[in-house]
Design a protein around this motif. Structure first.
Motif, PDB file in Angstrom:
ATOM      1  N   TRP A 118      47.613  20.616  -9.276  1.00  0.00           N
ATOM      2  CA  TRP A 118      49.018  20.282  -9.121  1.00  0.00           C
ATOM      3  C   TRP A 118      49.558  19.512 -10.276  1.00  0.00           C
ATOM      4  O   TRP A 118      48.968  18.696 -10.914  1.00  0.00           O
ATOM      5  N   TYR A 119      50.842  19.726 -10.910  1.00  0.00           N
ATOM      6  CA  TYR A 119      51.703  19.044 -11.836  1.00  0.00           C
ATOM      7  C   TYR A 119      52.436  18.473 -11.088  1.00  0.00           C
ATOM      8  O   TYR A 119      53.372  19.279 -10.425  1.00  0.00           O
ATOM      9  N   VAL A 120      52.616  17.253 -10.910  1.00  0.00           N
ATOM     10  CA  VAL A 120      53.692  16.471 -10.207  1.00  0.00           C
ATOM     11  C   VAL A 120      54.955  16.475 -10.794  1.00  0.00           C
ATOM     12  O   VAL A 120      55.028  15.924 -11.623  1.00  0.00           O
ATOM     13  N   LEU A 121      55.799  17.341 -10.181  1.00  0.00           N
ATOM     14  CA  LEU A 121      57.533  17.057 -10.623  1.00  0.00           C
ATOM     15  C   LEU A 121      58.009  15.689 -10.173  1.00  0.00           C
ATOM     16  O   LEU A 121      58.858  15.122 -10.831  1.00  0.00           O
ATOM     17  N   ASP A 122      57.825  15.641  -8.874  1.00  0.00           N
ATOM     18  CA  ASP A 122      58.548  14.621  -8.112  1.00  0.00           C
ATOM     19  C   ASP A 122      57.818  14.023  -6.963  1.00  0.00           C
ATOM     20  O   ASP A 122      57.166  14.746  -6.499  1.00  0.00           O
ATOM     21  N   CYS A 123      58.088  12.568  -6.521  1.00  0.00           N
ATOM     22  CA  CYS A 123      57.355  12.214  -5.412  1.00  0.00           C
ATOM     23  C   CYS A 123      58.040  10.973  -5.118  1.00  0.00           C
ATOM     24  O   CYS A 123      58.776  10.371  -5.726  1.00  0.00           O
ATOM     25  N   LEU A 124      57.633  10.236  -3.929  1.00  0.00           N
ATOM     26  CA  LEU A 124      58.134   8.898  -3.453  1.00  0.00           C
ATOM     27  C   LEU A 124      57.609   7.955  -4.584  1.00  0.00           C
ATOM     28  O   LEU A 124      56.897   8.054  -5.465  1.00  0.00           O
ATOM     29  N   GLU A 125      58.410   6.743  -4.316  1.00  0.00           N
ATOM     30  CA  GLU A 125      58.265   5.647  -5.485  1.00  0.00           C
ATOM     31  C   GLU A 125      56.655   5.300  -5.615  1.00  0.00           C
ATOM     32  O   GLU A 125      56.224   4.954  -6.448  1.00  0.00           O
ATOM     33  N   GLU A 126      56.116   5.134  -4.122  1.00  0.00           N
ATOM     34  CA  GLU A 126      54.779   4.736  -4.152  1.00  0.00           C
ATOM     35  C   GLU A 126      53.999   6.072  -3.540  1.00  0.00           C
ATOM     36  O   GLU A 126      53.637   6.031  -2.441  1.00  0.00           O
ATOM     37  N   GLY A 127      54.096   7.242  -4.458  1.00  0.00           N
ATOM     38  CA  GLY A 127      53.667   8.476  -3.949  1.00  0.00           C
ATOM     39  C   GLY A 127      52.193   8.630  -3.807  1.00  0.00           C
ATOM     40  O   GLY A 127      51.384   7.915  -4.511  1.00  0.00           O
ATOM     41  N   LYS A 128      51.746   9.463  -3.027  1.00  0.00           N
ATOM     42  CA  LYS A 128      50.218   9.576  -2.633  1.00  0.00           C
ATOM     43  C   LYS A 128      50.147  10.937  -2.314  1.00  0.00           C
ATOM     44  O   LYS A 128      50.811  11.615  -1.666  1.00  0.00           O
ATOM     45  N   VAL A 129      48.660  11.358  -2.451  1.00  0.00           N
ATOM     46  CA  VAL A 129      48.511  12.678  -1.949  1.00  0.00           C
ATOM     47  C   VAL A 129      47.074  12.296  -1.124  1.00  0.00           C
ATOM     48  O   VAL A 129      46.226  11.225  -1.256  1.00  0.00           O
ATOM     49  N   ASN A 130      46.755  12.903   0.021  1.00  0.00           N
ATOM     50  CA  ASN A 130      45.341  13.197   0.791  1.00  0.00           C
ATOM     51  C   ASN A 130      44.271  13.774  -0.341  1.00  0.00           C
ATOM     52  O   ASN A 130      44.828  14.980  -0.649  1.00  0.00           O
ATOM     53  N   TYR A 131      43.468  13.259  -0.941  1.00  0.00           N
ATOM     54  CA  TYR A 131      42.472  13.773  -1.505  1.00  0.00           C
ATOM     55  C   TYR A 131      41.058  13.396  -1.299  1.00  0.00           C
ATOM     56  O   TYR A 131      40.613  12.189  -1.560  1.00  0.00           O
ATOM     57  N   GLY A 132      40.235  13.967  -0.664  1.00  0.00           N
ATOM     58  CA  GLY A 132      38.820  13.696  -0.016  1.00  0.00           C
ATOM     59  C   GLY A 132      38.765  13.124   1.190  1.00  0.00           C
ATOM     60  O   GLY A 132      39.766  13.025   1.994  1.00  0.00           O
ATOM     61  N   HIS A 133      37.637  12.757   1.612  1.00  0.00           N
ATOM     62  CA  HIS A 133      37.200  12.392   2.875  1.00  0.00           C
ATOM     63  C   HIS A 133      35.975  11.417   2.814  1.00  0.00           C
ATOM     64  O   HIS A 133      35.202  11.376   1.719  1.00  0.00           O
ATOM     65  N   ASN A 134      35.798  10.719   3.863  1.00  0.00           N
ATOM     66  CA  ASN A 134      34.664   9.889   4.139  1.00  0.00           C
ATOM     67  C   ASN A 134      33.732  10.028   5.427  1.00  0.00           C
ATOM     68  O   ASN A 134      33.012   9.559   5.616  1.00  0.00           O
ATOM     69  N   PHE A 135      33.791  11.438   5.465  1.00  0.00           N
ATOM     70  CA  PHE A 135      32.827  12.302   6.496  1.00  0.00           C
ATOM     71  C   PHE A 135      31.375  12.112   5.778  1.00  0.00           C
ATOM     72  O   PHE A 135      31.115  12.641   4.753  1.00  0.00           O
ATOM     73  N   ALA A 136      30.507  11.323   6.516  1.00  0.00           N
ATOM     74  CA  ALA A 136      29.064  11.332   5.824  1.00  0.00           C
ATOM     75  C   ALA A 136      28.336  12.692   6.198  1.00  0.00           C
ATOM     76  O   ALA A 136      27.157  13.013   5.542  1.00  0.00           O
ATOM     77  N   SER A 137      28.489  13.433   7.436  1.00  0.00           N
ATOM     78  CA  SER A 137      27.635  14.696   7.514  1.00  0.00           C
ATOM     79  C   SER A 137      28.851  15.363   8.446  1.00  0.00           C
ATOM     80  O   SER A 137      29.852  15.252   9.030  1.00  0.00           O
ATOM     81  N   LYS A 138      28.345  16.754   8.580  1.00  0.00           N
ATOM     82  CA  LYS A 138      29.119  17.821   9.606  1.00  0.00           C
ATOM     83  C   LYS A 138      29.062  17.149  10.864  1.00  0.00           C
ATOM     84  O   LYS A 138      30.158  17.354  11.600  1.00  0.00           O
ATOM     85  N   GLU A 139      28.259  16.599  11.505  1.00  0.00           N
ATOM     86  CA  GLU A 139      28.236  16.003  12.680  1.00  0.00           C
ATOM     87  C   GLU A 139      29.401  14.932  12.706  1.00  0.00           C
ATOM     88  O   GLU A 139      30.033  14.924  13.882  1.00  0.00           O
ATOM     89  N   GLU A 140      29.527  14.169  11.795  1.00  0.00           N
ATOM     90  CA  GLU A 140      30.435  12.967  11.889  1.00  0.00           C
ATOM     91  C   GLU A 140      31.745  13.731  11.930  1.00  0.00           C
ATOM     92  O   GLU A 140      32.677  13.372  12.551  1.00  0.00           O
TER      93      GLU A 140
END
Length: 326
Positions: A118-140
């Protein structure tokens, strides 16, 4: 001998429940429904680009690649044009989702995997995206889905206009409300939804999730997720020009070219394969052999034939172009 030239495509608008209205003037879109995606260069059967300039007007990208493969396709890693270019406007949060790699997509979806940037054209002043996760395993992960706690495990990344976010296949991600991007991706239309923010349609029904397939392709390794950060590298810089390489991966290279005035001459990114130019800001002219030219406005996407050994970008008031090639 036919005379080949840079072709400009008509956008293919895609209505989405999370879409908006801010980009509609860019693409002369008049429908009332929210539009989330404009497919501006696509050889995918779910939305195929049509040429809107010159002698090839009315031909699809599929036809160009079939009739003139050496000119408009080159050496492609897919048996079709391998890149799909979009403008995305998120007026609401997109679903938390993941895309498979080539091996999984070809085995189960009759399509290709999807690595994107993605090339960011515009976003909120404190913009963010979800990127990645903290699941330790498939079961979790599966437990979190069943207990409706997926958002407790989501990782986020701050963004600002001009940033680039590289999203390899098998990366959990979501654009969030108030974000507009240019997306360069493999030609694919396979998405597995993991979580949709408890959203329901007008009938009170949630959108379909793809929990099992997402579990198959998720990578439970934070080191892998952290290794996908990219830093642009400088190609050329003067008082009026800044040319940066944003992303280099096995599927595409993505660059930004900002010109404040005057002109800039370019050679193909990969000789024998076409360049794609996407106008992110401003306006100007693309000029090539024998002084032929075409005007450029924000939102325009052009496919540069392999027959051009060089071409020139010109602007009087400033222009930023995203270039990509494979």
């Amino acid at each position: 001998m036919e005379k080949f030239y840079p072709v400009k495509f008509a956008p293919v608008p895609m209505e989405r429940i999370w879409g908006g209205h801010q980009l509609k003037p860019w693409f002369k879109e008049e429908r009332e429904a929210p539009v989330g995606e404009y497919w501006v260069l696509s050889g995918h059967p779910n939305g195929t680009s049509i040429v809107m300039n010159g002698e090839l007007v009315g031909k699809s990208l599929i036809e160009l690649c079939t009739e003139y493969p050496e000119v408009y396709l080159g050496k492609s890693p897919q048996p079709r044009f391998p890149l799909l270019i979009k403008f995305l406007e998120a007026n609401a949060d997109l679903s938390v989702q993941i895309h498979p790699n080539d091996e999984y997509a070809q085995a189960y979806e009759n399509d290709f995997g999807k690595t994107e940037a993605w090339y960011v054209l515009d976003c909120l002043e404190e913009g963010k995206v979800n990127y990645g996760h903290n699941f330790a395993s498939k079961e979790e992960y599966l437990a979190a889905v069943s207990e409706k706690r997926v958002k407790d495990y989501l990782r986020f990344r701050s963004i600002k206009p001009g940033d680039v976010v590289f999203v390899p296949a098998q990366t959990l991600h979501a654009l969030l409300a108030g974000t507009t991007v240019i997306e360069v991706q493999q030609t694919s239309d396979v998405t597995y939804r993991v979580y949709d923010w408890d959203r329901v349609d007008p009938n009170g029904s949630p959108r379909e999730l793809h929990v099992g397939k997402a579990a198959d392709v998720l990578i439970f390794d934070n080191d892998h997720q952290d290794s996908t950060l990219v830093e642009p590298t400088l190609v050329c810089k003067t008082d009026v020009l800044e040319h940066k390489q944003l992303v280099t991966c096995p599927y595409f290279v993505m660059e930004s070219i900002a010109i404040r005035a005057q002109a800039y001459t370019l050679s193909p990114g990969n000789h024998g394969n076409p360049d794609v130019l996407i106008v992110a800001e401003g306006s100007g002219i693309l000029q090539w052999t024998d002084g032929e030219s075409i005007s450029l406005q924000r939102g325009d996407t052009l496919l540069i034939p392999t027959t051009l050994n060089e071409y020139e970008l010109k602007t009087e008031n400033g222009m930023k172009v995203i270039r990509t090639y494979y």
